[in-house]
Scaffold this active site. Structure first.
Site, PDB file in Angstrom:
ATOM      1  N   HIS A   1       0.854  -1.187   0.000  1.00 12.37           N
ATOM      2  CA  HIS A   1       0.000   0.000   0.000  1.00 12.37           C
ATOM      3  C   HIS A   1       0.885   1.231   0.000  1.00 12.37           C
ATOM      4  O   HIS A   1       1.941   1.233   0.633  1.00 12.37           O
ATOM      5  CB  HIS A   1      -0.916   0.011   1.236  1.00 12.37           C
ATOM      6  CG  HIS A   1      -2.078   0.925   1.065  1.00 12.37           C
ATOM      7  ND1 HIS A   1      -1.995   2.271   1.308  1.00 12.37           N
ATOM      8  CD2 HIS A   1      -3.342   0.686   0.643  1.00 12.37           C
ATOM      9  CE1 HIS A   1      -3.167   2.821   1.048  1.00 12.37           C
ATOM     10  NE2 HIS A   1      -4.004   1.885   0.636  1.00 12.37           N
TER      11      HIS A   1
ATOM     12  N   ASP B   1      -7.973  -5.360  -0.024  1.00 15.29           N
ATOM     13  CA  ASP B   1      -8.460  -6.257  -1.081  1.00 15.29           C
ATOM     14  C   ASP B   1      -8.084  -7.717  -0.865  1.00 15.29           C
ATOM     15  O   ASP B   1      -8.582  -8.590  -1.566  1.00 15.29           O
ATOM     16  CB  ASP B   1      -7.902  -5.802  -2.443  1.00 15.29           C
ATOM     17  CG  ASP B   1      -8.472  -4.462  -2.848  1.00 15.29           C
ATOM     18  OD1 ASP B   1      -9.689  -4.292  -2.701  1.00 15.29           O
ATOM     19  OD2 ASP B   1      -7.709  -3.592  -3.280  1.00 15.29           O
TER      20      ASP B   1
HETATM   21  N1  ACO Z   1       4.114  -7.737  -4.786  1.00 10.87           N
HETATM   22  C1  ACO Z   1       5.459  -7.695  -4.999  1.00 10.87           C
HETATM   23  N2  ACO Z   1       6.204  -6.584  -4.868  1.00 10.87           N
HETATM   24  C2  ACO Z   1       5.591  -5.458  -4.496  1.00 10.87           C
HETATM   25  C3  ACO Z   1       4.200  -5.415  -4.253  1.00 10.87           C
HETATM   26  C4  ACO Z   1       3.465  -6.609  -4.400  1.00 10.87           C
HETATM   27  N3  ACO Z   1       2.159  -6.617  -4.180  1.00 10.87           N
HETATM   28  N4  ACO Z   1       3.856  -4.161  -3.908  1.00 10.87           N
HETATM   29  C5  ACO Z   1       4.976  -3.441  -3.940  1.00 10.87           C
HETATM   30  N5  ACO Z   1       6.047  -4.215  -4.284  1.00 10.87           N
HETATM   31  C6  ACO Z   1       7.442  -3.811  -4.355  1.00 10.87           C
HETATM   32  C7  ACO Z   1       7.720  -3.028  -5.617  1.00 10.87           C
HETATM   33  O1  ACO Z   1       8.144  -3.872  -6.664  1.00 10.87           O
HETATM   34  C8  ACO Z   1       8.831  -2.117  -5.149  1.00 10.87           C
HETATM   35  O2  ACO Z   1      10.012  -2.852  -5.066  1.00 10.87           O
HETATM   36  P1  ACO Z   1      11.458  -2.145  -5.353  1.00 10.87           P
HETATM   37  O3  ACO Z   1      11.620  -1.149  -4.258  1.00 10.87           O
HETATM   38  O4  ACO Z   1      12.433  -3.262  -5.325  1.00 10.87           O
HETATM   39  O5  ACO Z   1      11.343  -1.512  -6.718  1.00 10.87           O
HETATM   40  C9  ACO Z   1       8.431  -1.765  -3.705  1.00 10.87           C
HETATM   41  O6  ACO Z   1       7.668  -2.907  -3.269  1.00 10.87           O
HETATM   42  C10 ACO Z   1       7.579  -0.503  -3.579  1.00 10.87           C
HETATM   43  O7  ACO Z   1       6.440  -0.638  -4.431  1.00 10.87           O
HETATM   44  P2  ACO Z   1       5.815   0.515  -5.295  1.00 10.87           P
HETATM   45  O8  ACO Z   1       5.116  -0.058  -6.487  1.00 10.87           O
HETATM   46  O9  ACO Z   1       6.850   1.559  -5.557  1.00 10.87           O
HETATM   47  O10 ACO Z   1       4.775   1.083  -4.261  1.00 10.87           O
HETATM   48  P3  ACO Z   1       3.559   2.038  -4.598  1.00 10.87           P
HETATM   49  O11 ACO Z   1       3.282   2.777  -3.360  1.00 10.87           O
HETATM   50  O12 ACO Z   1       3.833   2.835  -5.838  1.00 10.87           O
HETATM   51  O13 ACO Z   1       2.362   1.034  -4.958  1.00 10.87           O
HETATM   52  C11 ACO Z   1       0.609  -0.532  -4.696  1.00 10.87           C
HETATM   53  C12 ACO Z   1       1.417   0.617  -4.051  1.00 10.87           C
HETATM   54  C13 ACO Z   1       0.105  -0.077  -6.082  1.00 10.87           C
HETATM   55  C14 ACO Z   1      -0.596  -0.809  -3.825  1.00 10.87           C
HETATM   56  C15 ACO Z   1       1.515  -1.789  -4.810  1.00 10.87           C
HETATM   57  O14 ACO Z   1       1.894  -2.214  -3.535  1.00 10.87           O
HETATM   58  C16 ACO Z   1       0.836  -2.925  -5.579  1.00 10.87           C
HETATM   59  O15 ACO Z   1       0.905  -2.957  -6.808  1.00 10.87           O
HETATM   60  N6  ACO Z   1       0.146  -3.859  -4.867  1.00 10.87           N
HETATM   61  C17 ACO Z   1      -0.596  -4.921  -5.527  1.00 10.87           C
HETATM   62  C18 ACO Z   1      -1.919  -4.387  -6.059  1.00 10.87           C
HETATM   63  C19 ACO Z   1      -2.911  -4.114  -4.944  1.00 10.87           C
HETATM   64  O16 ACO Z   1      -3.102  -4.926  -4.051  1.00 10.87           O
HETATM   65  N7  ACO Z   1      -3.571  -2.951  -5.033  1.00 10.87           N
HETATM   66  C20 ACO Z   1      -4.599  -2.545  -4.060  1.00 10.87           C
HETATM   67  C21 ACO Z   1      -4.093  -1.418  -3.214  1.00 10.87           C
HETATM   68  S1  ACO Z   1      -5.252  -0.989  -1.991  1.00 10.87           S
HETATM   69  C22 ACO Z   1      -6.436  -0.139  -2.807  1.00 10.87           C
HETATM   70  O17 ACO Z   1      -6.218   0.593  -3.716  1.00 10.87           O
HETATM   71  C23 ACO Z   1      -7.748  -0.330  -2.370  1.00 10.87           C
END
Ligand code: ACO
Length: 428
Positions: free
Chosen positions: A306, A363
């Site tokens: 998140h 979720d």
């Molecule tokens: N699985 C694997 N790796 C992940 C995940 C995940 N679910 N989420 C984040 N990471 C990693 C990224 O690859 C990144 O790694 P790095 O630092 O080596 O490059 C690091 O964690 C930071 O992630 P970001 O994508 O930069 O974080 P951001 O804040 O931009 O994204 C998000 C947040 C979109 C929720 C992300 O965690 C994600 O894609 N999660 C899966 C989708 C999801 O569950 N979305 C629902 C969110 S809640 C909502 O909107 C209701």
């Protein structure tokens, strides 16, 4: 006394006011920075940018705290009442008995759609994504209720808010009925908000759907936990569209579109697809986690991570417990819950997820509850939208009422060609 910070650039210092929130959050007010220094700030994805001051919802992502108008969300879980929470978010305090009763009457009165609107559903193909229908039909409300496009006072706003909250569930249920080739079921004014929705979803002309108290409570809680989450992608979209003084329906319709994506509300569908894939035996939970960590794959562990929470998402904590007890009460066993628990266990012990502070989000368990209630997977994100609507409305109104509110218009750092001359087509 106001605190200030300063930025130094090209041997010049610029004072910047520090804004303090009621929970002690600090922000730099850079509104004058460009006019004074020629500098803008660059923050793709708005990771570190506050877009407004808001009194609706407080999140402390490090501590895993979420409060609506000051009230911790855990306190709504005892006897969940979505309508009460919707009122609280939109109007700022818990409703009195009189306000609550009046609002319920309004919601009952406005549940029907104009008969003309029903024809629009027929124009959509059977397999149309329900989120596309929802967004289109919320926008279409402005054609049928043009008087509500100009909200000038609290009374006309209250009217529009009640219509939207009430009709969204009718639109959602009709989108589902259309996809199944089933006749539309009219709302029943004797039913409460959630049972009425379930009636429109699942009653047959010859047989009434009976909504049990377990289903009513579970769905009410789910809607409450989705009701607001401050400046998330869809709410920021609603505020962005509303900042041009676009009407409430157009702004919320844009919110639905933003919510649709798999990185936002669409994640609840993606989680179930992921769990089903593992259940079908194509992969073990260990394989999936490995793939989610592999930077060469596009796979993420859906329902994990998140932007704001760097600790347990408090909504996920509640839903994790609820998933178990709802299945027990309904005497159901869902193997996807076992898989979800296994994935959670593996991820929470894995240094990749620990170091990045990735925890289950709202979720991760919501889809398992929705499945148990009989909601089809295609409708999951629609359920999120019904829940989030009071939040969108509250933010639209807050912005509308903020004196001196300006159109949202970010800047950019241009990286394209510098000046060049147009070349006629024969010479290219
Ligand atoms: N699985 C694997 N790796 C992940 C995940 C995940 N679910 N989420 C984040 N990471 C990693 C990224 O690859 C990144 O790694 P790095 O630092 O080596 O490059 C690091 O964690 C930071 O992630 P970001 O994508 O930069 O974080 P951001 O804040 O931009 O994204 C998000 C947040 C979109 C929720 C992300 O965690 C994600 O894609 N999660 C899966 C989708 C999801 O569950 N979305 C629902 C969110 S809640 C909502 O909107 C209701």
């Amino acid at each position: 006394m106001n605190e200030t910070a300063s930025i130094t650039f090209a041997e010049q210092s610029y004072d910047i006011d520090v804004i303090k929130g009621s929970e002690g959050e600090l922000g730099l007010d850079i509104g004058q920075l460009r006019s004074k220094s020629g500098l803008i700030t660059l923050d793709p994805g708005y990771v570190n940018t506050g877009s407004c001051q808001s009194a609706i919802t407080f999140i402390d992502g490090e501590a895993g705290i979420l409060r609506y108008r000051g009230i911790p969300i855990e306190q709504f879980a005892q006897s969940p009442n979505f309508i009460e929470v919707a009122w609280l978010l939109i109007f700022g305090s818990l409703p009195t008995r009189h306000e609550y009763d009046d609002f319920v009457v309004d919601l009952r009165k406005h549940a029907n759609l104009d008969e003309g609107m029903k024809h629009h559903f027929e124009g959509f193909p059977r397999n149309a994504p329900p989120m596309a229908i929802l967004s289109a039909m919320i926008n279409a409300l402005s054609c049928f209720y043009p008087e509500l496009m100009k909200i000038e006072d609290p009374e006309s706003f209250r009217n529009a808010a009640a219509r939207l909250i009430s009709k969204v569930r009718t639109i959602a249920a009709y989108a589902f009925r259309h996809s199944m080739g089933l006749p539309f079921i009219y709302p029943d004014p004797t039913l409460r908000y959630v049972p009425n929705f379930m009636h429109m979803m699942f009653s047959q002309p010859y047989q009434q759907y009976e909504c049990s108290e377990t289903v009513n409570t579970a769905l009410s809680l789910l809607l409450i936990l989705h009701a607001d989450h401050e400046q998330n992608c869809s709410t920021s979209t609603v505020r962005m569209v509303g900042s041009s003084q676009a009407n409430l329906f157009a702004s919320c319709s844009a919110g639905v579109s933003a919510l649709w994506g798999p990185l936002h509300g669409g994640a609840n569908v993606a989680v179930i697809r992921m769990l089903e894939q593992i259940h079908e035996g194509n992969m073990t939970p260990e394989d999936y986690v490995k793939l989610a960590k592999d930077k060469n794959s596009d796979v993420r562990l859906m329902g994990f991570g998140h932007r704001v929470y760097k600790n347990f998402d408090p909504r996920a904590k509640i839903l994790s417990e609820q998933a178990q007890s709802i299945l027990r009460e309904m005497k159901l066993h869902d193997p996807l819950l076992d898989i979800a628990r296994k994935l959670e266990e593996i991820a929470l012990q894995d240094p990749y997820f620990v170091e990045r502070k990735l925890y289950p989000n709202v979720d991760f368990y919501s889809g398992i509850i929705l499945r148990a209630l009989g909601i089809p997977t295609d409708m999951f994100t629609v359920m999120f939208a019904i829940g989030r609507l009071p939040g969108w409305i509250a933010h639209w109104w807050e912005q509308h009422q903020t004196p001196g509110s300006r159109i949202s218009r970010p800047r950019q750092i241009y990286t394209g060609n510098t000046k060049m001359d147009y070349m006629p087509i024969e010479q290219r």
